[in-house]
Scaffold this motif. Structure first.
Motif, short mmCIF file in Angstrom:
data_model
loop_
_atom_site.label_atom_id
_atom_site.label_comp_id
_atom_site.label_asym_id
_atom_site.label_seq_id
_atom_site.Cartn_x
_atom_site.Cartn_y
_atom_site.Cartn_z
N GLU A 23 1.00 -1.11 0.09
CA GLU A 23 0.11 0.01 0.09
C GLU A 23 0.81 1.27 -0.09
OE1 GLU A 23 -3.16 0.25 -0.37
OE2 GLU A 23 -4.07 -1.72 -0.09
N ARG A 37 -7.21 6.32 1.46
CA ARG A 37 -7.56 5.54 2.70
C ARG A 37 -7.43 6.75 3.89
NH1 ARG A 37 -8.09 0.34 2.03
NH2 ARG A 37 -6.96 -0.97 0.42
N TYR A 41 -5.14 4.03 8.45
CA TYR A 41 -4.60 2.90 7.90
C TYR A 41 -3.05 2.67 8.04
CZ TYR A 41 -4.43 -0.67 4.29
OH TYR A 41 -4.25 -2.05 3.65
#
Length: 99
Positions: A23, A37, A41
């Motif tokens: 990510e 996000r 996160y």
């Protein structure tokens, strides 16, 4: 017979470090195309919490997440089925991220 090129695995707590690395490595690209996000996160425990939530949703038949791995086992993408609906028909929303 050749080995599969890609495989789908549901995320487990053991995947947290690899998932966070995936990510983070692709964050700028993803956020230029889809909603970002939440900042939480990316904080310690954020990915672990997301994996736990994914496991709860799968157990409740509400959504399913999968990690896409190449033939070497490297994480190269994600596939998500959300808003799973079973009444009268079977349907879900499909989402994906490919690094």
């Amino acid at each position: 017979m050749t080995a599969p090129r890609l495989r789908l695995d549901p995320p487990t707590p053991a995947d947290a470090d690899a998932l966070l690395a995936f990510e983070l490595a692709n964050r700028a690209y993803f956020e230029s195309h889809i909603n970002a996000r939440p900042a939480a996160y990316y904080e310690p425990g954020g990915v672990q919490a997301a994996i736990a939530q994914a496991q709860r949703e799968a157990a409740a038949d509400l959504g399913f997440q999968y990690l896409v791995r190449d033939a070497t086992g490297a994480l190269v993408g994600r596939v998500n089925l959300s808003r799973v609906r079973r009444a009268h028909f079977h349907a879900a929303d499909l989402g994906y991220r490919v690094g």
